[in-house]
Design a protein around this motif. Structure first.
Motif, PDB file in Angstrom:
ATOM      1  N   LEU A 188      -0.281   1.315  -2.394  1.00  0.00           N
ATOM      2  CA  LEU A 188       0.127   0.803  -3.707  1.00  0.00           C
ATOM      3  C   LEU A 188       1.594   0.407  -3.714  1.00  0.00           C
ATOM      4  CD1 LEU A 188      -1.613   3.139  -6.328  1.00  0.00           C
ATOM      5  CD2 LEU A 188      -2.009   0.696  -5.968  1.00  0.00           C
ATOM      6  N   TYR A 189       2.434   1.246  -3.107  1.00  0.00           N
ATOM      7  CA  TYR A 189       3.871   0.954  -3.058  1.00  0.00           C
ATOM      8  C   TYR A 189       4.147  -0.351  -2.306  1.00  0.00           C
ATOM      9  CZ  TYR A 189       8.585   1.185  -1.107  1.00  0.00           C
ATOM     10  OH  TYR A 189       9.855   0.883  -0.699  1.00  0.00           O
ATOM     11  N   LEU A 190       3.463  -0.553  -1.177  1.00  0.00           N
ATOM     12  CA  LEU A 190       3.690  -1.758  -0.381  1.00  0.00           C
ATOM     13  C   LEU A 190       3.226  -3.007  -1.131  1.00  0.00           C
ATOM     14  CD1 LEU A 190       2.533  -0.366   3.079  1.00  0.00           C
ATOM     15  CD2 LEU A 190       4.870  -0.999   2.446  1.00  0.00           C
ATOM     16  N   HIS A 225       2.213   3.884   6.847  1.00  0.00           N
ATOM     17  CA  HIS A 225       0.905   3.565   6.273  1.00  0.00           C
ATOM     18  C   HIS A 225      -0.089   3.210   7.380  1.00  0.00           C
ATOM     19  CE1 HIS A 225      -1.907   1.936   3.251  1.00  0.00           C
ATOM     20  NE2 HIS A 225      -2.105   0.942   4.105  1.00  0.00           N
ATOM     21  N   ASN A 226       0.332   2.375   8.312  1.00  0.00           N
ATOM     22  CA  ASN A 226      -0.545   1.970   9.412  1.00  0.00           C
ATOM     23  C   ASN A 226      -0.846   3.147  10.335  1.00  0.00           C
ATOM     24  OD1 ASN A 226      -0.672  -0.685   8.535  1.00  0.00           O
ATOM     25  ND2 ASN A 226       1.107  -1.318   9.734  1.00  0.00           N
ATOM     26  N   THR A 231      -6.645  -6.075   1.206  1.00  0.00           N
ATOM     27  CA  THR A 231      -5.801  -5.931   0.008  1.00  0.00           C
ATOM     28  C   THR A 231      -6.642  -5.676  -1.234  1.00  0.00           C
ATOM     29  OG1 THR A 231      -4.066  -7.337   0.931  1.00  0.00           O
ATOM     30  CG2 THR A 231      -4.120  -7.094  -1.466  1.00  0.00           C
ATOM     31  N   TRP A 232      -7.654  -6.499  -1.454  1.00  0.00           N
ATOM     32  CA  TRP A 232      -8.378  -6.405  -2.716  1.00  0.00           C
ATOM     33  C   TRP A 232      -9.367  -5.249  -2.758  1.00  0.00           C
ATOM     34  CZ3 TRP A 232      -6.257  -8.316  -6.697  1.00  0.00           C
ATOM     35  CH2 TRP A 232      -5.427  -9.425  -6.571  1.00  0.00           C
ATOM     36  N   THR A 233     -10.011  -4.933  -1.641  1.00  0.00           N
ATOM     37  CA  THR A 233     -10.876  -3.742  -1.647  1.00  0.00           C
ATOM     38  C   THR A 233     -10.037  -2.490  -1.864  1.00  0.00           C
ATOM     39  OG1 THR A 233     -10.775  -3.666   0.784  1.00  0.00           O
ATOM     40  CG2 THR A 233     -12.699  -4.732  -0.228  1.00  0.00           C
ATOM     41  N   SER A 234      -8.859  -2.458  -1.254  1.00  0.00           N
ATOM     42  CA  SER A 234      -7.982  -1.294  -1.423  1.00  0.00           C
ATOM     43  C   SER A 234      -7.489  -1.180  -2.861  1.00  0.00           C
ATOM     44  CB  SER A 234      -6.784  -1.388  -0.480  1.00  0.00           C
ATOM     45  OG  SER A 234      -7.195  -1.424   0.870  1.00  0.00           O
ATOM     46  N   LEU A 235      -7.037  -2.295  -3.428  1.00  0.00           N
ATOM     47  CA  LEU A 235      -6.489  -2.253  -4.790  1.00  0.00           C
ATOM     48  C   LEU A 235      -7.544  -1.828  -5.813  1.00  0.00           C
ATOM     49  CD1 LEU A 235      -4.216  -5.426  -4.930  1.00  0.00           C
ATOM     50  CD2 LEU A 235      -3.487  -3.038  -5.038  1.00  0.00           C
ATOM     51  N   ILE A 236      -8.759  -2.346  -5.665  1.00  0.00           N
ATOM     52  CA  ILE A 236      -9.801  -2.046  -6.643  1.00  0.00           C
ATOM     53  C   ILE A 236     -10.175  -0.566  -6.615  1.00  0.00           C
ATOM     54  CG2 ILE A 236     -12.222  -2.480  -7.253  1.00  0.00           C
ATOM     55  CD1 ILE A 236     -11.780  -5.359  -6.218  1.00  0.00           C
ATOM     56  N   CYS A 237     -10.221   0.031  -5.414  1.00  0.00           N
ATOM     57  CA  CYS A 237     -10.727   1.402  -5.317  1.00  0.00           C
ATOM     58  C   CYS A 237      -9.641   2.465  -5.293  1.00  0.00           C
ATOM     59  CB  CYS A 237     -11.602   1.543  -4.066  1.00  0.00           C
ATOM     60  SG  CYS A 237     -10.708   1.574  -2.492  1.00  0.00           S
ATOM     61  N   THR A 238      -8.358   2.074  -5.174  1.00  0.00           N
ATOM     62  CA  THR A 238      -7.317   3.065  -4.916  1.00  0.00           C
ATOM     63  C   THR A 238      -7.207   4.125  -6.003  1.00  0.00           C
ATOM     64  OG1 THR A 238      -5.959   1.684  -3.464  1.00  0.00           O
ATOM     65  CG2 THR A 238      -4.819   3.382  -4.696  1.00  0.00           C
ATOM     66  N   LEU A 239      -7.176   3.743  -7.280  1.00  0.00           N
ATOM     67  CA  LEU A 239      -7.023   4.741  -8.339  1.00  0.00           C
ATOM     68  C   LEU A 239      -8.204   5.704  -8.355  1.00  0.00           C
ATOM     69  CD1 LEU A 239      -5.539   2.628 -11.274  1.00  0.00           C
ATOM     70  CD2 LEU A 239      -4.349   4.205  -9.730  1.00  0.00           C
ATOM     71  N   LEU A 256      -3.163  13.547   3.864  1.00  0.00           N
ATOM     72  CA  LEU A 256      -2.728  12.329   4.553  1.00  0.00           C
ATOM     73  C   LEU A 256      -3.355  11.089   3.919  1.00  0.00           C
ATOM     74  CD1 LEU A 256      -2.872  13.477   8.298  1.00  0.00           C
ATOM     75  CD2 LEU A 256      -0.829  13.090   6.894  1.00  0.00           C
ATOM     76  N   THR A 257      -4.597  11.199   3.485  1.00  0.00           N
ATOM     77  CA  THR A 257      -5.243  10.065   2.824  1.00  0.00           C
ATOM     78  C   THR A 257      -4.572   9.740   1.496  1.00  0.00           C
ATOM     79  OG1 THR A 257      -7.360  10.588   3.887  1.00  0.00           O
ATOM     80  CG2 THR A 257      -7.436   9.213   1.897  1.00  0.00           C
ATOM     81  N   ILE A 258      -4.159  10.777   0.763  1.00  0.00           N
ATOM     82  CA  ILE A 258      -3.407  10.549  -0.481  1.00  0.00           C
ATOM     83  C   ILE A 258      -2.121   9.772  -0.182  1.00  0.00           C
ATOM     84  CG2 ILE A 258      -2.115  11.702  -2.329  1.00  0.00           C
ATOM     85  CD1 ILE A 258      -4.217  13.944  -2.192  1.00  0.00           C
ATOM     86  N   ILE A 259      -1.452  10.109   0.920  1.00  0.00           N
ATOM     87  CA  ILE A 259      -0.228   9.397   1.313  1.00  0.00           C
ATOM     88  C   ILE A 259      -0.541   7.939   1.642  1.00  0.00           C
ATOM     89  CG2 ILE A 259       1.607   9.272   3.052  1.00  0.00           C
ATOM     90  CD1 ILE A 259       1.434  12.328   3.270  1.00  0.00           C
ATOM     91  N   VAL A 260      -1.656   7.716   2.357  1.00  0.00           N
ATOM     92  CA  VAL A 260      -2.048   6.336   2.693  1.00  0.00           C
ATOM     93  C   VAL A 260      -2.317   5.534   1.429  1.00  0.00           C
ATOM     94  CG1 VAL A 260      -3.846   4.925   3.763  1.00  0.00           C
ATOM     95  CG2 VAL A 260      -2.935   6.902   4.971  1.00  0.00           C
ATOM     96  N   LEU A 261      -3.048   6.117   0.488  1.00  0.00           N
ATOM     97  CA  LEU A 261      -3.366   5.409  -0.758  1.00  0.00           C
ATOM     98  C   LEU A 261      -2.106   5.116  -1.564  1.00  0.00           C
ATOM     99  CD1 LEU A 261      -6.500   7.516  -1.782  1.00  0.00           C
ATOM    100  CD2 LEU A 261      -6.514   5.150  -0.970  1.00  0.00           C
TER     101      LEU A 261
END
Length: 372
Positions: A355-357, A193-194, A14-22, A346-351
Motif C-alpha cells: 500500500l505504501y509503495l 517488499h520483494n 497492482t490491481w489484484t493486490s489493491l482490491i484484496c489488501t484491506l 511478515l505477510t502483514i508487512i508485505v501488505l
C-alpha cells in the motif's frame, strides 16, 4: 522500458493486490490470535474446566447425557455431540430451537461425561475469540461474507503468482536478498517488499488456497448433502416422519463396529444438516495425525439402530477437512504455530508496504505539479 508482458503482469499484480489488501489485512490481523486460540482461551478463562474426580470415574451413557443436556436447556433439541481431544472427560453439546437451526444461532456448552454437569464455553458462543473468528470467517455476514472473502483469497493467490513473475526480471539486476540501503526510503521498502514476498511465497499460497477452500465450506457441505448424503438416505425418501427415536446409548459402539480402527469425532442427531430426518450420523476419524481430519459418516437408523450406510469420502470433503487445520497451523504443535505466526506478521508487512509503495508512486506526480 518495460515489455508489454511485464506491463500486463504489473497491472494484474497492482490491481489484484489493491482490491484484496484491506480484506487480507483484516484476515491476517484476526488470524494471528486464532493461531493460538487454545492458549488464549485458557489465558482468558474461556476454556471449560471440569471438576477433579478419580481417574476411574465411569462415564454416563449417551442417552443419559442427552437428557442432562435437555434439562440444562429445556425447550431446545439436540443437534450435535462432539469430542474434544484436550478433554477426555468432556462432551461438547450443541443445541438449538430446532434441529435444522443454522450454526450461528445454536448454543454450545460442555457436559461432564461423568456427571452430566453442564460447563459453559464462552469462547464458543461469544467473547473475544468468537468475535475474532466470526470476523475472520464471514465478517458477521453469513454466506455472502464467506463468498466475498473467498473471492478476496482468490485475488490474493493471483497477486502472489503475479508478484513472483515480476520478481524474476528484478532478480536479474540485483543479487537475491539485496536491500539498497543507500537509496531512497521508497526503494528500500520496494526491496524489502520483494524480499519478504518471495520468502513467504509458499506459505502465502498454502494459506491463500486453504482459506478459499474453507470459505466455501457451506457450498462444499451443500454439495455433499445433495450428492453423497442424498444417495445414502434415498431408501428413506418416502418413509413416514420419525415420531420417536431410539435412545442414543449405544450408537458409538454400533458405529465403531461399522468402522473398525476409527474413533468418533462428532454425532449428528436426526434432522440436522449432517444427518437426515431418520438417522443418527456418527462421523468417524482415523487414528493418525493426518487421517484424524478425514471423516467417514456412519448412518444409523434412528428407530431401529441398524447401520444403513457407511459413506465414502468425496474428494472435496477431504480437501475441506485437510485445509482448515492447515490454514491455522494446527498440524505440527507449538513449533508450527510459532512459524505460522511469524509468517503471518511478515505477510502483514508485505501488505502494508505494498500500500505504501502504491500510494507513494501515485502521490509523487501530484506533489511535483503542486510545487510547479
Amino acid at each position: 522500458m518495460k515489455s508489454p508482458t511485464i506491463r500486463r503482469w504489473s497491472a494484474i499484480h497492482t490491481w489484484t493486490s489493491l482490491i484484496c489488501t484491506l480484506f487480507l489485512l483484516l484476515l491476517a490481523l484476526t488470524g494471528l490470535p486464532l493461531i493460538f486460540h487454545h492458549e488464549l482461551e485458557h489465558l482468558l478463562g474461556d476454556a471449560p474446566a471440569l471438576r477433579a474426580m478419580p481417574a476411574d470415574t465411569p462415564h454416563l451413557d449417551l442417552e443419559q447425557l442427552v437428557l442432562k443436556a435437555q434439562a440444562h436447556r429445556p425447550g431446545e433439541v439436540m443437534q450435535y455431540f462432539g469430542y474434544d481431544e484436550d478433554e477426555r472427560n468432556g462432551v461438547v453439546a450443541i443445541m438449538a430451537a430446532t434441529a435444522g437451526t443454522e450454526p450461528n444461532s445454536s448454543h454450545t456448552f460442555m457436559l461432564d461425561a461423568r456427571t452430566g454437569e453442564a460447563v459453559a464455553m464462552p469462547s464458543a458462543n461469544s467473547g473475544l475469540m468468537m468475535t475474532l473468528l466470526r470476523l475472520h470467517v464471514d465478517m458477521f455476514a453469513g454466506l455472502p461474507g464467506k463468498l466475498l472473502l473467498a473471492f478476496m483469497g482468490l485475488l490474493f493467490v493471483i497477486a502472489v503468482i503475479s508478484g513472483t513473475v515480476l520478481y524474476a526480471p528484478f532478480m536479474r539486476r540485483l543479487a537475491f536478498a539485496t536491500v539498497r540501503h543507500e537509496k531512497s526510503r521508497r526503494l528500500r521498502w520496494l526491496d524489502l517488499h520483494n524480499l519478504i514476498g518471495i520468502v513467504t511465497l509458499t506459505w502465502a499460497l498454502v494459506v491463500g488456497i486453504t482459506g478459499v477452500i474453507s470459505a466455501c465450506a457451506d457450498l462444499v457441505i451443500a454439495a455433499w448433502r445433495n450428492e453423497s448424503l442424498a444417495a445414502m438416505v434415498a431408501p428413506y425418501r418416502d418413509a413416514p416422519p420419525l415420531t420417536a427415536r431410539a435412545p442414543a446409548s449405544h450408537v458409538l459402539q454400533i458405529a465403531a463396529g461399522a468402522a473398525p480402527g476409527m474413533q468418533p469425532d462428532f454425532i449428528a442427531f436426526p434432522g440436522t444438516r449432517f444427518s437426515s430426518e431418520h438417522h443418527y450420523a456418527v462421523f468417524m476419524k482415523g487414528s493418525t495425525h493426518l487421517t484424524s481430519h478425514l471423516l467417514t459418516p456412519v448412518l444409523i437408523d434412528a428407530r431401529t439402530l441398524a447401520v444403513t450406510a457407511v459413506g465414502e469420502r468425496p474428494w472435496y470433503m477431504d480437501a475441506m477437512g485437510l485445509s482448515q487445520p492447515l490454514h491455522f497451523g494446527d498440524y505440527g504443535g507449538r513449533p508450527m504455530q510459532i512459524l505460522w505466526a511469524v509468517l503471518d506478521v511478515l505477510t502483514i508487512i508485505v501488505l502494508g508496504s505494498g500500500l505504501y509503495l502504491w500510494w507513494g508512486k501515485h502521490r509523487r506526480p501530484q506533489t511535483r505539479e503542486a510545487r510547479a
